[in-house]
Write a protein that holds these residues in place. Structure first.
Motif, PDB file in Angstrom:
ATOM      1  N   PRO A 577       0.970  -1.159   0.098  1.00 43.40           N
ATOM      2  CA  PRO A 577       0.102   0.057   0.040  1.00 43.40           C
ATOM      3  C   PRO A 577       0.696   1.357   0.004  1.00 43.40           C
ATOM      4  CG  PRO A 577      -0.829  -1.665   1.514  1.00 43.40           C
ATOM      5  CD  PRO A 577       0.503  -2.126   1.203  1.00 43.40           C
ATOM      6  N   ARG A 578       0.207   2.206  -0.735  1.00 46.78           N
ATOM      7  CA  ARG A 578       1.071   3.478  -0.935  1.00 46.78           C
ATOM      8  C   ARG A 578       0.142   4.760  -0.647  1.00 46.78           C
ATOM      9  NH1 ARG A 578       5.502   6.543  -2.964  1.00 46.78           N
ATOM     10  NH2 ARG A 578       5.286   8.541  -2.019  1.00 46.78           N
ATOM     11  N   TYR A 579      -0.899   4.562  -1.360  1.00 47.27           N
ATOM     12  CA  TYR A 579      -2.076   5.574  -1.115  1.00 47.27           C
ATOM     13  C   TYR A 579      -3.382   5.283  -0.892  1.00 47.27           C
ATOM     14  CZ  TYR A 579       1.347   8.232  -4.119  1.00 47.27           C
ATOM     15  OH  TYR A 579       2.765   8.568  -4.588  1.00 47.27           O
ATOM     16  N   ALA A 580      -3.933   6.083  -0.027  1.00 45.15           N
ATOM     17  CA  ALA A 580      -5.495   5.864   0.125  1.00 45.15           C
ATOM     18  C   ALA A 580      -6.407   6.896  -0.192  1.00 45.15           C
ATOM     19  CB  ALA A 580      -5.705   5.366   1.797  1.00 45.15           C
ATOM     20  N   VAL A 581      -7.429   6.565  -0.732  1.00 42.10           N
ATOM     21  CA  VAL A 581      -8.302   7.561  -1.113  1.00 42.10           C
ATOM     22  C   VAL A 581      -9.761   7.668  -0.740  1.00 42.10           C
ATOM     23  CG1 VAL A 581      -9.164   6.345  -3.165  1.00 42.10           C
ATOM     24  CG2 VAL A 581      -9.359   9.094  -3.012  1.00 42.10           C
ATOM     25  N   SER A 582     -10.555   8.428  -0.295  1.00 40.38           N
ATOM     26  CA  SER A 582     -11.941   8.734  -0.055  1.00 40.38           C
ATOM     27  C   SER A 582     -12.501   9.700  -1.056  1.00 40.38           C
ATOM     28  CB  SER A 582     -12.228   9.019   1.400  1.00 40.38           C
ATOM     29  OG  SER A 582     -11.866  10.468   1.566  1.00 40.38           O
ATOM     30  N   GLY A 589     -25.961   9.008  -5.520  1.00 44.42           N
ATOM     31  CA  GLY A 589     -26.651   7.888  -5.821  1.00 44.42           C
ATOM     32  C   GLY A 589     -25.834   6.417  -5.161  1.00 44.42           C
ATOM     33  N   GLY A 590     -25.598   5.556  -6.158  1.00 43.20           N
ATOM     34  CA  GLY A 590     -24.596   4.387  -5.925  1.00 43.20           C
ATOM     35  C   GLY A 590     -23.199   4.709  -5.680  1.00 43.20           C
ATOM     36  N   GLY A 591     -22.591   4.131  -4.503  1.00 44.31           N
ATOM     37  CA  GLY A 591     -21.124   4.301  -4.223  1.00 44.31           C
ATOM     38  C   GLY A 591     -20.446   3.574  -5.470  1.00 44.31           C
ATOM     39  N   SER A 592     -20.689   2.407  -5.657  1.00 36.99           N
ATOM     40  CA  SER A 592     -19.736   1.567  -6.729  1.00 36.99           C
ATOM     41  C   SER A 592     -19.812   2.283  -8.044  1.00 36.99           C
ATOM     42  CB  SER A 592     -20.135   0.121  -6.750  1.00 36.99           C
ATOM     43  OG  SER A 592     -19.801  -0.239  -5.406  1.00 36.99           O
ATOM     44  N   SER A 593     -21.053   2.694  -8.388  1.00 35.41           N
ATOM     45  CA  SER A 593     -21.312   3.279  -9.853  1.00 35.41           C
ATOM     46  C   SER A 593     -20.932   4.747 -10.057  1.00 35.41           C
ATOM     47  CB  SER A 593     -22.723   3.231 -10.272  1.00 35.41           C
ATOM     48  OG  SER A 593     -23.706   3.815  -9.312  1.00 35.41           O
ATOM     49  N   VAL A 594     -20.935   5.559  -9.065  1.00 37.82           N
ATOM     50  CA  VAL A 594     -20.638   6.969  -8.947  1.00 37.82           C
ATOM     51  C   VAL A 594     -19.341   7.301  -8.374  1.00 37.82           C
ATOM     52  CG1 VAL A 594     -21.553   9.432  -8.666  1.00 37.82           C
ATOM     53  CG2 VAL A 594     -23.249   7.278  -9.087  1.00 37.82           C
ATOM     54  N   ALA A 595     -19.256   6.801  -7.233  1.00 35.43           N
ATOM     55  CA  ALA A 595     -17.874   7.312  -6.341  1.00 35.43           C
ATOM     56  C   ALA A 595     -16.647   6.392  -6.689  1.00 35.43           C
ATOM     57  CB  ALA A 595     -18.121   7.404  -5.129  1.00 35.43           C
ATOM     58  N   GLY A 596     -17.139   5.241  -6.878  1.00 37.43           N
ATOM     59  CA  GLY A 596     -16.285   4.309  -7.089  1.00 37.43           C
ATOM     60  C   GLY A 596     -15.209   4.605  -8.410  1.00 37.43           C
ATOM     61  N   PRO A 597     -15.895   4.768  -9.658  1.00 36.55           N
ATOM     62  CA  PRO A 597     -14.889   4.967 -10.684  1.00 36.55           C
ATOM     63  C   PRO A 597     -13.937   6.364 -10.507  1.00 36.55           C
ATOM     64  CG  PRO A 597     -16.794   4.494 -11.317  1.00 36.55           C
ATOM     65  CD  PRO A 597     -17.092   4.567  -9.941  1.00 36.55           C
ATOM     66  N   ILE A 598     -14.501   7.280  -9.793  1.00 36.54           N
ATOM     67  CA  ILE A 598     -13.557   8.533  -9.622  1.00 36.54           C
ATOM     68  C   ILE A 598     -12.363   8.107  -8.622  1.00 36.54           C
ATOM     69  CG2 ILE A 598     -13.691  10.770  -8.511  1.00 36.54           C
ATOM     70  CD1 ILE A 598     -16.602  11.235  -9.064  1.00 36.54           C
ATOM     71  N   ALA A 599     -12.811   7.233  -7.503  1.00 37.96           N
ATOM     72  CA  ALA A 599     -11.744   6.842  -6.743  1.00 37.96           C
ATOM     73  C   ALA A 599     -10.651   5.961  -7.282  1.00 37.96           C
ATOM     74  CB  ALA A 599     -12.413   5.981  -5.558  1.00 37.96           C
ATOM     75  N   ARG A 600     -11.123   5.042  -8.320  1.00 29.57           N
ATOM     76  CA  ARG A 600     -10.110   4.125  -9.072  1.00 29.57           C
ATOM     77  C   ARG A 600      -9.192   5.130  -9.886  1.00 29.57           C
ATOM     78  NH1 ARG A 600     -12.377   0.114 -13.511  1.00 29.57           N
ATOM     79  NH2 ARG A 600     -13.095   1.681 -14.267  1.00 29.57           N
ATOM     80  N   ASP A 601      -9.568   6.025 -10.610  1.00 36.03           N
ATOM     81  CA  ASP A 601      -8.934   6.887 -11.307  1.00 36.03           C
ATOM     82  C   ASP A 601      -8.137   7.594 -10.743  1.00 36.03           C
ATOM     83  OD1 ASP A 601     -10.507   5.817 -13.651  1.00 36.03           O
ATOM     84  OD2 ASP A 601     -11.740   7.617 -13.850  1.00 36.03           O
ATOM     85  N   ILE A 602      -8.494   8.276  -9.578  1.00 31.20           N
ATOM     86  CA  ILE A 602      -7.386   8.929  -8.786  1.00 31.20           C
ATOM     87  C   ILE A 602      -6.219   8.077  -8.202  1.00 31.20           C
ATOM     88  CG2 ILE A 602      -7.323  10.325  -6.418  1.00 31.20           C
ATOM     89  CD1 ILE A 602     -10.202  11.224  -6.973  1.00 31.20           C
ATOM     90  N   LEU A 603      -6.559   7.010  -7.860  1.00 28.37           N
ATOM     91  CA  LEU A 603      -5.255   6.086  -7.313  1.00 28.37           C
ATOM     92  C   LEU A 603      -4.598   5.907  -8.432  1.00 28.37           C
ATOM     93  CD1 LEU A 603      -7.227   3.764  -4.874  1.00 28.37           C
ATOM     94  CD2 LEU A 603      -5.605   5.086  -4.500  1.00 28.37           C
TER      95      LEU A 603
END
Length: 648
Positions: A577-582, A589-603
């Motif tokens: 592990p190197r980075y953590a994101v929230s 709406g949905g965490g996986s469908s809306v916030a998840g893709p943003i978190a993945r791209d940022i990481l």
């Protein structure tokens, strides 16, 4: 012979008369000079003493250069730009109104500026310079300088004014400065004479405000001799001020720009933490604003535009916003139960789609239920009933204790405005804050991050960082001051059994990398960059029994402000592990469908150090990823090595 003697006698008489005349003239001159000296020194001494004293020495304050602010790579976040301005000193000018009217004929000055200047000169000490106009052109400044003899008390100056080259990227982190106001003076217990200078800039929000004393520096002074009409005769001495200290923050301006662009126009926030030392490498809050608007005083129209926006661009959602963490809180409940020994890793709980407590049903997000769930599957599929069940056994006080151990419900001492504490509730908290007793329904709601539980995106990033690293690292924003490295706060290993931590991490890995995981669509192809995460969808409204009977409204069918919040927390790479994101998207709406893709791209952006390559994504998602990145407004990623050096 006799003739020679007669001529000599006549010449002697002539010389004697001439000597007497010359001597008389000298005596008369000496008498007049003596009388004049007597008159000036004795009879007119008071008058000449007053005139001599009016050729006096004035001491003027010299504003120091404000300290600069850099990102971790040396890119300037807050700069000082030259500012041509005109100031007036009342004790030198005499009739201020008359001088300002003459000045108005030379450069353009509004009637409002004239009125303000007159009021300030009357309110302040006579020797304090008052700014009449600033941000003049060189031509305007030159015209004032040429006409200086006709404008006593008026002085053209070259000062410094704050600017923010990266504009809205760091508005919520760095903050902004503005002219010192009466309100500021009333709030500050600060006797610094610099604060008496009208339009002197002080920090209003963010790092600029919280590190004001460090950034401001110390005033210098100039001793000048002025004559009776206020004209400067000469500068007797000059002591330059001490510049403020330069700050280097932990944030990466390239990653920060990516975060702000990736959040787009949503009302959202994202916080990225370096799990090895607690450094905050990106702190995004969207929408943002241009802090340069506030430096000189924002217009009423611009301010109304910002305050009337329902997405609240002036609020720093990353540290001020408190939200129900939803299912991202389930790791806390799981660890509390495991540490208390009330549940084992292999133990299963049956989920029929609800849990009945008293005469009330607490529903799972999946109406038909999940069947038998152990810890691993409960995280992977985000089963609510599993956590209802174990929460009853472990109790809210242990859950609250674990939440604080992982960073939720803690106010961090960071140089940012209005850092919130969040809420990790327990029995005592409800009694103190609500004057009511804790009930079992409160525990069930809290177990899945609802009810009274509130967390900031910063706290959720710290929580994820501690889960990933297994250490009690606190977030750090200031990397160095004048080149001197600031302390990393590491309280040692997290007081949680390593086997329990490992089980939670495996569950988070399954969320994104195993089929039926709620974040399986967020998997990364590159093995060395696999992510582990947890989605969350937190309700902001109550769903009644009647609504459940006729069918729960879909989020998209509700008004924006009644839709669920979308959350996602993650860390990477999973093996090292190197980075953590929230990430939280308000009413997304949905965490996986809306916030998840943003978190993945940022990481991915953090790990690659550039826009993620398309081959990092599953093949079916690459076209979508390309479209997203092409639509983003990204700045150049050059990082000049201009970081502040130590003054030692």
């Amino acid at each position: 012979m006799k003739r020679i003697q007669q001529d000599s006698a006549i010449s002697s008489r002539h010389i004697t008369r001439r000597g007497l005349v010359v001597g008389g003239v000298q005596v008369a001159f000496a008498s007049v000079l003596g009388w004049r000296m007597y008159s000036m020194q004795i009879q007119q001494s008071d008058q000449f003493r007053m005139l001599a004293e009016e050729n006096r020495i004035n001491v003027r304050l010299l504003s120091p250069a404000r300290g600069l602010i850099f990102d971790r790579n040396g890119r300037q976040l807050a700069a000082n730009d030259p500012n041509y301005r005109i100031v007036i000193v009342r004790e030198d000018a005499g009739d201020v109104a008359r001088i300002l009217e003459k000045l108005k004929e030379i450069v353009q000055i509004s009637d409002e500026d004239i009125t303000r200047t007159i009021n300030e000169t009357e309110r302040l000490s006579a020797f304090v310079p008052v700014t009449v106009a600033d941000r003049l052109t060189w031509d305007e400044l030159s015209r004032v300088a040429v006409n200086g003899p006709a404008l006593p008390g008026v002085h053209p100056e070259v000062g410094l004014s704050r600017s923010y080259p990266l504009k809205d990227d760091f508005a919520h982190v760095v903050g902004y400065v503005g002219p010192v106001s009466d309100y500021d003076l009333a709030q500050l217990d600060d006797q610094d004479p610099l604060l008496q200078i009208p339009k002197f800039q002080i920090g209003k929000t963010g790092v600029e405000s919280k590190m004001e004393q460090t950034l401001r520096g110390k005033a210098g002074n100039s001793q000048i001799e002025v004559n009776a009409v206020g004209r400067v005769m000469r500068e007797l001495s000059r002591t330059e001020g001490t510049p403020g200290s330069n700050l280097q923050l932990t944030v990466d301006s390239g990653l920060q720009n990516y975060v702000q662009a990736r959040l787009g126009g949503e009302s959202a926030s994202a916080v990225v933490t370096d799990v090895t030392n607690g450094d905050l490498v990106a702190i995004g809050s969207s929408p943002s604003f241009d802090p340069n608007l506030f430096v000189r005083g924002i217009s009423s129209a611009d301010y109304r535009t910002l305050t009337s926006n329902v997405y609240r661009p002036l609020a720093n959602k990353s540290v001020q916003g408190m939200y129900p963490p939803g299912s991202t809180f389930k790791m806390i409940t799981a660890l509390a139960a495991l540490e208390a020994g009330v549940v084992s890793l292999g133990e299963t709980v049956y989920c029929p789609g609800f849990l009945k407590s008293g005469n009330r049903r607490f529903h799972c997000w999946r109406g038909g239920g999940h069947g038998h769930m152990n810890l691993h599957e409960s995280l992977k599929q985000s089963c609510d009933v599993y956590y209802y069940d174990v929460a009853q056994r472990v109790g809210i006080d242990r859950i609250s204790e674990m939440a604080k151990k992982l960073g939720v419900g803690i106010r961090y001492d960071l140089p940012m405005s209005a850092v919130a504490e969040g809420i990790a509730p327990n029995h005592a908290w409800k009694q103190e804050s609500r004057s009511a007793s804790w009930v079992i329904g409160d525990t069930l709601n809290a177990s899945i991050g609802q009810g009274f539980v509130l967390a900031t995106p910063l706290q959720l990033s710290v929580m994820t960082s501690r889960l990933a690293s297994g250490r009690m690292l606190s977030p750090r924003l200031v990397k160095s001051i004048d080149g001197v490295e600031q302390q990393v706060v590491d309280e040692g290993p997290l007081d949680v059994h390593p086997m329990h931590l490992a089980a939670v991490r495996k569950g988070m890995f399954a969320v994104c990398n195993e089929r039926r995981g709620t974040g399986y669509s967020l998997r990364v192809i590159e093995d060395t960059m696999k992510i582990a995460g947890k989605s969350g969808t937190s309700q902001v409204r109550n769903i009644t029994a009647a609504e459940r009977a006729r069918g729960v409204f879909r989020n998209e069918d509700l008004p924006w402000n009644r839709r669920d919040h979308a959350l996602f927390v993650a860390y990477a790479p999973y093996d090292a592990p190197r980075y953590a994101v929230s990430v939280i998207v308000e009413h997304g709406g949905g965490g996986s469908s809306v916030a998840g893709p943003i978190a993945r791209d940022i990481l991915l952006r953090a790990m690659y150090g550039e826009v993620p390559p398309l081959d990092a994504y599953p093949e079916s998602q690459r076209e979508k990823a390309r479209e997203v990145h092409e639509a983003m407004d990204l700045r150049p990623t050059d990082q000049p090595d201009t970081a502040p050096r130590s003054r030692a």
